[in-house]
Design a protein around this motif. Sequence first.
Motif, PDB file in Angstrom:
ATOM      1  N   LEU A   1       8.478   6.755 -41.954  1.00  0.00           N
ATOM      2  CA  LEU A   1       7.033   6.956 -42.062  1.00  0.00           C
ATOM      3  C   LEU A   1       6.550   8.228 -41.382  1.00  0.00           C
ATOM      4  O   LEU A   1       5.631   8.901 -41.881  1.00  0.00           O
ATOM      5  N   ILE A   2       7.141   8.581 -40.246  1.00  0.00           N
ATOM      6  CA  ILE A   2       6.691   9.755 -39.503  1.00  0.00           C
ATOM      7  C   ILE A   2       6.682  11.019 -40.363  1.00  0.00           C
ATOM      8  O   ILE A   2       5.724  11.807 -40.304  1.00  0.00           O
ATOM      9  N   PRO A   3       7.701  11.270 -41.215  1.00  0.00           N
ATOM     10  CA  PRO A   3       7.678  12.507 -42.016  1.00  0.00           C
ATOM     11  C   PRO A   3       6.605  12.537 -43.100  1.00  0.00           C
ATOM     12  O   PRO A   3       6.397  13.590 -43.718  1.00  0.00           O
ATOM     13  N   LEU A   4       5.926  11.438 -43.326  1.00  0.00           N
ATOM     14  CA  LEU A   4       4.877  11.394 -44.341  1.00  0.00           C
ATOM     15  C   LEU A   4       3.510  11.730 -43.761  1.00  0.00           C
ATOM     16  O   LEU A   4       2.512  11.774 -44.501  1.00  0.00           O
ATOM     17  N   LEU A   5       3.451  11.988 -42.460  1.00  0.00           N
ATOM     18  CA  LEU A   5       2.185  12.146 -41.747  1.00  0.00           C
ATOM     19  C   LEU A   5       2.164  13.429 -40.933  1.00  0.00           C
ATOM     20  O   LEU A   5       3.218  13.945 -40.545  1.00  0.00           O
ATOM     21  N   PRO A   6       0.973  13.938 -40.622  1.00  0.00           N
ATOM     22  CA  PRO A   6       0.897  15.033 -39.658  1.00  0.00           C
ATOM     23  C   PRO A   6       1.419  14.559 -38.301  1.00  0.00           C
ATOM     24  O   PRO A   6       1.396  13.362 -37.992  1.00  0.00           O
ATOM     25  N   VAL A   7       1.867  15.478 -37.473  1.00  0.00           N
ATOM     26  CA  VAL A   7       2.312  15.127 -36.129  1.00  0.00           C
ATOM     27  C   VAL A   7       1.116  14.606 -35.351  1.00  0.00           C
ATOM     28  O   VAL A   7       0.081  15.273 -35.247  1.00  0.00           O
ATOM     29  N   GLY A   8       1.233  13.399 -34.821  1.00  0.00           N
ATOM     30  CA  GLY A   8       0.140  12.777 -34.084  1.00  0.00           C
ATOM     31  C   GLY A   8       0.637  12.091 -32.846  1.00  0.00           C
ATOM     32  O   GLY A   8       1.840  12.011 -32.588  1.00  0.00           O
ATOM     33  N   SER A   9      -0.285  11.567 -32.072  1.00  0.00           N
ATOM     34  CA  SER A   9       0.068  10.981 -30.784  1.00  0.00           C
ATOM     35  C   SER A   9       0.681   9.599 -30.909  1.00  0.00           C
ATOM     36  O   SER A   9       1.534   9.217 -30.111  1.00  0.00           O
ATOM     37  N   SER A  10       0.245   8.809 -31.896  1.00  0.00           N
ATOM     38  CA  SER A  10       0.838   7.488 -32.112  1.00  0.00           C
ATOM     39  C   SER A  10       0.882   7.210 -33.602  1.00  0.00           C
ATOM     40  O   SER A  10       0.059   7.711 -34.376  1.00  0.00           O
ATOM     41  N   LEU A  11       1.840   6.397 -34.002  1.00  0.00           N
ATOM     42  CA  LEU A  11       2.042   6.133 -35.425  1.00  0.00           C
ATOM     43  C   LEU A  11       0.853   5.393 -36.022  1.00  0.00           C
ATOM     44  O   LEU A  11       0.367   5.746 -37.115  1.00  0.00           O
ATOM     45  N   ALA A  12       0.369   4.363 -35.332  1.00  0.00           N
ATOM     46  CA  ALA A  12      -0.748   3.585 -35.872  1.00  0.00           C
ATOM     47  C   ALA A  12      -1.991   4.441 -36.049  1.00  0.00           C
ATOM     48  O   ALA A  12      -2.700   4.332 -37.062  1.00  0.00           O
ATOM     49  N   ASP A  13      -2.253   5.311 -35.090  1.00  0.00           N
ATOM     50  CA  ASP A  13      -3.432   6.164 -35.206  1.00  0.00           C
ATOM     51  C   ASP A  13      -3.280   7.150 -36.358  1.00  0.00           C
ATOM     52  O   ASP A  13      -4.238   7.417 -37.087  1.00  0.00           O
ATOM     53  N   SER A  14      -2.083   7.706 -36.533  1.00  0.00           N
ATOM     54  CA  SER A  14      -1.859   8.628 -37.635  1.00  0.00           C
ATOM     55  C   SER A  14      -2.073   7.945 -38.978  1.00  0.00           C
ATOM     56  O   SER A  14      -2.667   8.513 -39.901  1.00  0.00           O
ATOM     57  N   VAL A  15      -1.590   6.702 -39.097  1.00  0.00           N
ATOM     58  CA  VAL A  15      -1.736   5.981 -40.362  1.00  0.00           C
ATOM     59  C   VAL A  15      -3.203   5.649 -40.633  1.00  0.00           C
ATOM     60  O   VAL A  15      -3.675   5.781 -41.766  1.00  0.00           O
ATOM     61  N   ARG A  16      -3.945   5.238 -39.594  1.00  0.00           N
ATOM     62  CA  ARG A  16      -5.342   4.868 -39.850  1.00  0.00           C
ATOM     63  C   ARG A  16      -6.213   6.090 -40.156  1.00  0.00           C
ATOM     64  O   ARG A  16      -7.267   5.957 -40.757  1.00  0.00           O
ATOM     65  N   ARG A  17      -5.749   7.282 -39.788  1.00  0.00           N
ATOM     66  CA  ARG A  17      -6.532   8.498 -40.015  1.00  0.00           C
ATOM     67  C   ARG A  17      -6.138   9.260 -41.268  1.00  0.00           C
ATOM     68  O   ARG A  17      -6.906  10.099 -41.755  1.00  0.00           O
ATOM     69  N   HIS A  18      -4.926   9.016 -41.765  1.00  0.00           N
ATOM     70  CA  HIS A  18      -4.427   9.812 -42.885  1.00  0.00           C
ATOM     71  C   HIS A  18      -3.866   8.898 -43.961  1.00  0.00           C
ATOM     72  O   HIS A  18      -3.216   7.892 -43.677  1.00  0.00           O
ATOM     73  N   SER A  19      -4.052   9.281 -45.200  1.00  0.00           N
ATOM     74  CA  SER A  19      -3.463   8.540 -46.308  1.00  0.00           C
ATOM     75  C   SER A  19      -1.995   8.952 -46.445  1.00  0.00           C
ATOM     76  O   SER A  19      -1.608  10.078 -46.130  1.00  0.00           O
ATOM     77  N   VAL A  20      -1.180   8.042 -46.915  1.00  0.00           N
ATOM     78  CA  VAL A  20       0.249   8.289 -47.097  1.00  0.00           C
ATOM     79  C   VAL A  20       0.557   8.279 -48.583  1.00  0.00           C
ATOM     80  O   VAL A  20       0.128   7.370 -49.288  1.00  0.00           O
TER      81      VAL A  20
END
Length: 415
Positions: free
Chosen positions: A396-415
């Motif tokens: 999942l991490i490579p589908l998102l911008p670099v962020g501080s936590s995985l849950a926060d990245s997912v709630r802020r960005h669409s995958v």
Amino acid sequence: MADTSVAADPQRIFWVDRSVHRNWLMTQGQHLLEHYRASKVAGGFGELDDDGQLVDNSAQTIVTARMVHCYSVASLLGVPGAAALADHGVEALLDGPLRDKEHDGWFEGEDPGRKQAYVHAFVALASASAVMALRPRAEELREAIGSVIDKRFWLADEEVMAPSFSANWHDCENYRGANANMHSTEAFLALADATGDNLWLERALAVAKRFCHVIARANNYMLPEHFDNNWQMLPDYNRDNPTDDLRPWGMTPGHFAEWSGLLLKIEAALAARGCDIPDWFFEDAVGLFDNALKCGWSVDGAPGMVYTIGWDKAVSVANRPWWVQAETANTAYMLLRRTKHADFDQTYRMVWDYIADILIDSNNGGWRPEVDCKGNRSREVYPLRNDLYHAFQATLIPLLPVGSSLADSVRRHSV
């Protein structure tokens, strides 16, 4: 960094920007979520064997907490059924036999024993991810674990976590260790995102500074992990138990890579909040990651990253655990996004090729937890399939911008 001629290639298209690769990662993540549904037991979540079957019906706190984290993230992604599994784990951590109703805190499993900072770090991560996923009772769990960390584990004078206590919180262990503090750093970043309280970010920064900037930098980006409570290194710690799964003898190159990734996550958290970023962050992150590869990857002539090395950099335990490869891939991705240097893409591809060829179990599902240098299943460190945490995050991490936590990245960005 590695091959500058690769980094200079302007025509290279990174794997993480290709739709086929991104779809492949998402598919792998969904397979993992389905595979580990079988680990649900009455008291939380338990361990699976290589056939994907429950070993027994006992719950484990680390497994349960990691499942809460992953299925909370999955619920944010919109995976049907994930929310119910996350809720089951939250309720188990609050009301089940894993929690000490008399003295507070959590045991490692259903049988009482010492209370470990490592275990509580994952309860904290679970609570934060569940809060961000808006799960019922998540805030109750977050308040409970936050109180235990503040009251029992956080050593304000040293700005690290105490290692362990007896069940009644007496007898603090005469030890300071990197592994529990590393995962506490991850949990603190998630708590900062879940609560908006920068106290948790400040703690994450303090812990990372000690281990990455003070200890690792002083050792040429080699990271000793075991110390007494006066911060004197313990070079012989667990010499007779080199395959310990949490505190092995020597050094763990996979942790070099994991700490490197944490520095990049803290950097992202500081940037998002408009805070000053220490000038040593990037240099230390690259130094740790370069040494992870130099000291751990294919150092015995076979592909894959070894578990541990000794003080002379000779291989101690040559077996290749799944989490080591996953964390190496994660950090290669984050450094790629941070720098756009194609040498990190090359490393990312190399690690995922290894994972796909050797670790992903296309017959039984999930990943093989540990293999030897020839790619054969080994069980010296990890005889069972504990959970999906490291593997799922890697998809999942490579589908998102670099962020501080995985849950926060997912709630802020669409995958």
